[in-house]
Design a protein around this motif. Structure first.
Motif, PDB file in Angstrom:
ATOM      1  N   ARG A  30      35.086  35.756  45.271  1.00 43.87           N
ATOM      2  CA  ARG A  30      36.094  37.391  44.856  1.00 43.87           C
ATOM      3  C   ARG A  30      37.100  37.215  44.251  1.00 43.87           C
ATOM      4  NH1 ARG A  30      32.288  41.302  46.533  1.00 43.87           N
ATOM      5  NH2 ARG A  30      32.958  42.327  43.886  1.00 43.87           N
ATOM      6  N   TYR A  51      38.806  41.158  43.546  1.00 43.18           N
ATOM      7  CA  TYR A  51      37.462  41.722  43.593  1.00 43.18           C
ATOM      8  C   TYR A  51      37.976  43.247  42.256  1.00 43.18           C
ATOM      9  CZ  TYR A  51      36.883  41.319  47.877  1.00 43.18           C
ATOM     10  OH  TYR A  51      36.271  40.408  49.628  1.00 43.18           O
ATOM     11  N   GLU A  52      38.074  42.266  41.682  1.00 39.44           N
ATOM     12  CA  GLU A  52      37.281  42.387  39.752  1.00 39.44           C
ATOM     13  C   GLU A  52      38.744  43.515  39.605  1.00 39.44           C
ATOM     14  OE1 GLU A  52      33.915  44.070  41.420  1.00 39.44           O
ATOM     15  OE2 GLU A  52      34.639  41.272  42.008  1.00 39.44           O
ATOM     16  N   SER A  71      31.812  40.471  39.003  1.00 34.78           N
ATOM     17  CA  SER A  71      32.680  39.652  39.994  1.00 34.78           C
ATOM     18  C   SER A  71      32.321  37.897  40.054  1.00 34.78           C
ATOM     19  CB  SER A  71      31.836  40.307  41.507  1.00 34.78           C
ATOM     20  OG  SER A  71      30.499  39.968  40.742  1.00 34.78           O
TER      21      SER A  71
END
Lengths: 118, 111
Positions: A30, A51-52, A71
């Motif tokens: 992540r 987490y993007e 992701s």
């Protein structure tokens, strides 16, 4: 699968071109990173996505624009680059950004894109 | 300022020799220390060390961390020409928790 895949492997672009570098991993990591590495120097951190979401931008010029569509994917959009931007661009990923005892978050690197700006 | 210092910067040995690469650090919020081997392209992961005094071993390579004296060593025994590479030490820590890289040690193993 402990692989981080980067495309293209080599890229030559003019100073007025727009191009994109791509990075992909399927390890469920992540955190994803862009590094720039000049010859005989260690990698320098450019961007961190966690987490993007972009969590770190190390004062990188706006001609470099990162994007994390999901992701597994990380892109680096390039526009109006300068010859001094020629370098090896490395993508890396780790399970999370939280390094610590008991959390084995090795960072895996892709093979890099060798970028030449002419 | 956080820093990671590797020594020597370059080293030339002959096949069969044993080498020791050094990495010292001054990094706030130390989390872990990682060793990478870099040949032509991407750094490949070797070891991650978080606890003092526990040796990690993989074939002819081994590494240990001393958190009191703030250093790590990477040992390579019975070196081979394929061990020729730049060995990077990186410490996860600092205010942002990122990897802080040393300048690397360039190892050349002659036949």
């Amino acid at each position: 699968d402990t692989e981080v895949t980067q495309t293209p492997k080599h890229l030559v672009m003019g100073m007025t071109n727009k191009k994109s570098l791509k990075c992909e991993q399927h390890m469920g990591h992540r955190a994803m990173y862009w590094y720039k590495q000049k010859a005989k120097k260690p990698p320098e951190l450019m961007f961190v996505y966690s987490y993007e979401k972009l969590s770190i931008n190390e004062s990188v010029p706006s001609r470099f624009s990162p994007e994390c569509p999901n992701s597994s994917l990380l892109n680096l959009h390039l526009h109006a680059l300068q010859p001094e931007d020629s370098a090896l661009y490395l993508c890396a990923s780790s399970l999370t950004r939280r390094w610590g005892v008991g959390m084995n978050t090795e960072a895996f690197f892709g093979q890099g894109t060798r970028l030449t700006v002419v | 300022e956080d820093k990671v210092v590797q020594s020597p910067l370059s080293l030339v040995v002959h096949e069969g020799d044993t080498v020791t690469l050094n990495c010292s650090y001054e990094v706030t919020n130390f989390r872990s220390l990682l060793w990478y081997k870099q040949e032509k392209k991407a750094p490949t992961f070797l070891f991650m060390l978080t606890s003092s005094g526990i040796e990690k071993k993989s074939g002819r390579l081994s590494s240990i961390l001393d958190k009191k004296e703030l250093f790590s060593i990477l040992n390579i025994t019975a070196t081979q020409t394929g061990d020729s590479a730049v060995y990077l030490c990186a410490v996860a820590g600092g205010s942002q928790g990122n990897l802080i890289f040393g300048k690397g040690t360039k190892l050349s193993v002659k036949p």
